[in-house]
Design an enzyme around this catalytic site. Structure first.
Site, PDB file in Angstrom:
ATOM      1  N   HIS A 142     111.564  82.317  -9.810  1.00 27.01           N
ATOM      2  CA  HIS A 142     111.994  81.595  -8.614  1.00 27.01           C
ATOM      3  C   HIS A 142     111.228  82.010  -7.368  1.00 27.01           C
ATOM      4  O   HIS A 142     111.432  81.423  -6.306  1.00 27.01           O
ATOM      5  CB  HIS A 142     113.487  81.825  -8.382  1.00 27.01           C
ATOM      6  CG  HIS A 142     113.849  83.254  -8.100  1.00 27.01           C
ATOM      7  ND1 HIS A 142     113.750  84.237  -9.049  1.00 27.01           N
ATOM      8  CD2 HIS A 142     114.293  83.861  -6.979  1.00 27.01           C
ATOM      9  CE1 HIS A 142     114.130  85.391  -8.520  1.00 27.01           C
ATOM     10  NE2 HIS A 142     114.453  85.192  -7.277  1.00 27.01           N
ATOM     11  N   CYS A 143     110.342  83.007  -7.462  1.00 29.35           N
ATOM     12  CA  CYS A 143     109.651  83.503  -6.264  1.00 29.35           C
ATOM     13  C   CYS A 143     108.127  83.460  -6.376  1.00 29.35           C
ATOM     14  O   CYS A 143     107.471  82.799  -5.581  1.00 29.35           O
ATOM     15  CB  CYS A 143     110.080  84.949  -5.971  1.00 29.35           C
ATOM     16  SG  CYS A 143     111.738  85.108  -5.272  1.00 29.35           S
ATOM     17  N   ILE A 144     107.568  84.179  -7.328  1.00 26.86           N
ATOM     18  CA  ILE A 144     106.136  84.429  -7.346  1.00 26.86           C
ATOM     19  C   ILE A 144     105.299  83.145  -7.418  1.00 26.86           C
ATOM     20  O   ILE A 144     104.284  83.034  -6.724  1.00 26.86           O
ATOM     21  CB  ILE A 144     105.756  85.387  -8.491  1.00 26.86           C
ATOM     22  CG1 ILE A 144     106.569  86.693  -8.382  1.00 26.86           C
ATOM     23  CG2 ILE A 144     104.266  85.715  -8.441  1.00 26.86           C
ATOM     24  CD1 ILE A 144     106.393  87.412  -7.070  1.00 26.86           C
ATOM     25  N   ASP A 184     106.453  81.079  -3.588  1.00 26.07           N
ATOM     26  CA  ASP A 184     106.288  81.591  -2.228  1.00 26.07           C
ATOM     27  C   ASP A 184     104.859  81.481  -1.697  1.00 26.07           C
ATOM     28  O   ASP A 184     104.664  81.113  -0.528  1.00 26.07           O
ATOM     29  CB  ASP A 184     106.763  83.041  -2.154  1.00 26.07           C
ATOM     30  CG  ASP A 184     108.260  83.159  -2.451  1.00 26.07           C
ATOM     31  OD1 ASP A 184     108.909  82.110  -2.600  1.00 26.07           O
ATOM     32  OD2 ASP A 184     108.762  84.284  -2.537  1.00 26.07           O
TER      33      ASP A 184
END
Length: 415
Positions: free
Chosen positions: A259-261, A264
């Protein structure tokens, strides 16, 4: 009746936050638009592995519930927004959940409330997007209510670091807002780091994940190059990691997920483009990381060819569809992208994952692992879950391609 905290968005970020605050003695409620989440919590079922059922039951005993009724926001001393920030159909930032959550809060915002955004986004989100929505009905941030930004730092499946012992970056729309934010998180977080402002805190979060993104791209590119010149990249990484200074180890893999790398850095690139700036290193990293699922497919194709078999019609078993070991989360999973490509090229692909739920687009998983290993002409280990006996995989599979570098043995074919 006043409540210390209402968490908006009770998922991988929101539920651990609620758990940490509840454990510290705060009165905590959750607001989520998903009836399934609310019903699951009411039944004592945790949908987030980092908050086991026993801890959820303890939270419930302390009064924690999740509701789909936004009226609960009216009684909150502090409201923390933990809603997802993904990508839209054009690959750009999707802040609809943030806008919707802020609008819902604005309708019920009362004087003296602290509102904190934890969702990851580009610098300026708190003051350019959330602030105007919250002030729509006449209350002024820094005077009538308090607005802050504190980026989440949740690492699913990490047994060492959680909400309490991970240093917490905080910031405020005004110095007084920052003080209220510090007072709130100081009740259940050990270490606070005060940023100069909300834009600095927002940028810090993007930098943290972009740092990982760029370094993963670096070792992925090195892995591809080592394969071309016949160098064992895993031995290279082992040797380099022994240096006690100036080097931080990263490992290659099938591509970034979660959900991030993968998300973002795209927020950062989008913001830079709108500001007329090219972040060349980040852009180059994106090209490398986006290439990795295709590189794995190319390696599988070559390995089959070396054994006299074409990819089309080949029986391939993919082990692991989660985005990282020992978590059930399949968001942005590189393994799923690999599976989809292999099927599109005509392979007879099956998959197995002891942790993740079945993936609808891939159909039902293989149930008998040993039988699937024996039937597959090549097995691709994409995610090395602890539940896998790696030695057994190697001895049972007809041909094993280890993308993770975890399977022991000199004869193992690795990325």
């Amino acid at each position: 009746m006043a409540v210390d905290l209402v968490v908006v968005g009770v998922g991988y970020v929101g539920l651990p936050l609620a758990a940490a605050a509840s454990t510290a003695g705060l009165s905590v409620l959750g607001y989520d638009t998903s009836p399934r989440v609310a019903a699951g919590v009411a039944a004592g079922r945790s949908h987030v592995p980092d908050v086991p059922a026993a801890r959820l039951r303890a939270m419930r005993a302390n009064g924690f519930t999740v509701t789909t009724d936004p009226v609960v926001l009216s009684d909150a001393d502090t409201i923390v927004l933990c809603v997802p920030t993904g990508l839209n159909s054009h690959g750009g930032p999707d802040l609809e959940a943030v806008r919707a959550a802020a609008a819902t809060v604005a309708e019920r915002l009362r004087p003296g409330t602290l509102v904190v955004l934890e969702s990851t986004s580009f610098p300026g989100t708190t003051e350019e997007i959330v602030l105007p929505i919250l002030e729509k009905h006449g209350l002024i941030a820094g005077e009538d209510f308090f607005l802050a930004y504190s980026p989440e730092r949740v690492d699913p499946g990490n047994p060492r670091f959680g909400v309490r012992n991970t240093p917490k970056v905080i910031s405020g729309h005004t110095p007084l807002c920052a003080k209220h934010c510090a007072a709130f998180y100081g009740r259940f977080v050990d270490t606070l780091v005060v940023a100069r402002g909300t834009r600095e805190a927002e940028m810090a979060k993007l930098l943290e994940n972009t740092y990982r993104y760029v370094n993963i791209a670096l070792v992925n590119e090195i892995a591809i190059f080592c394969g071309q010149i016949g160098v064992d990249v895993w031995d290279v990484l082992h040797c380099a990691a022994t240096k006690p200074f100036g080097f931080m180890p990263f490992v290659p893999g099938p591509g970034v997920g979660g959900h991030c790398i993968p998300i973002d850095p795209k927020y950062l690139l989008d913001k830079a483009e709108r500001e007329g700036t090219l972040l060349g290193v980040v852009h180059a990293a994106r090209l490398v990381d986006d290439r990795m699922p295709g590189h794995v497919v190319e390696r599988v194709t070559r390995l089959l060819a070396e054994h006299g078999k074409p990819l089309r019609g080949a029986k391939i078993l993919l082990l692991g569809v989660a985005y990282k070991p020992d978590v059930p989360d399949t968001r942005e999973s590189a393994a799923i992208r690999i599976a989809v490509r292999l099927r599109a090229l005509g392979a007879e692909l099956s998959y197995h994952d002891p942790v993740a739920a079945p993936v609808p687009e891939l159909g039902p998983p293989a149930e008998d692992l040993d039988a699937a290993l024996r039937a597959a002409e090549i097995t691709v280990l994409a995610v090395a879950h602890r539940a896998y006996d790696l030695g057994r995989l190697n001895s049972t599979a007809r041909l094993l391609f280890d993308v993770t570098g975890q399977v022991p043995g000199e004869e193992v074919v690795r990325l």
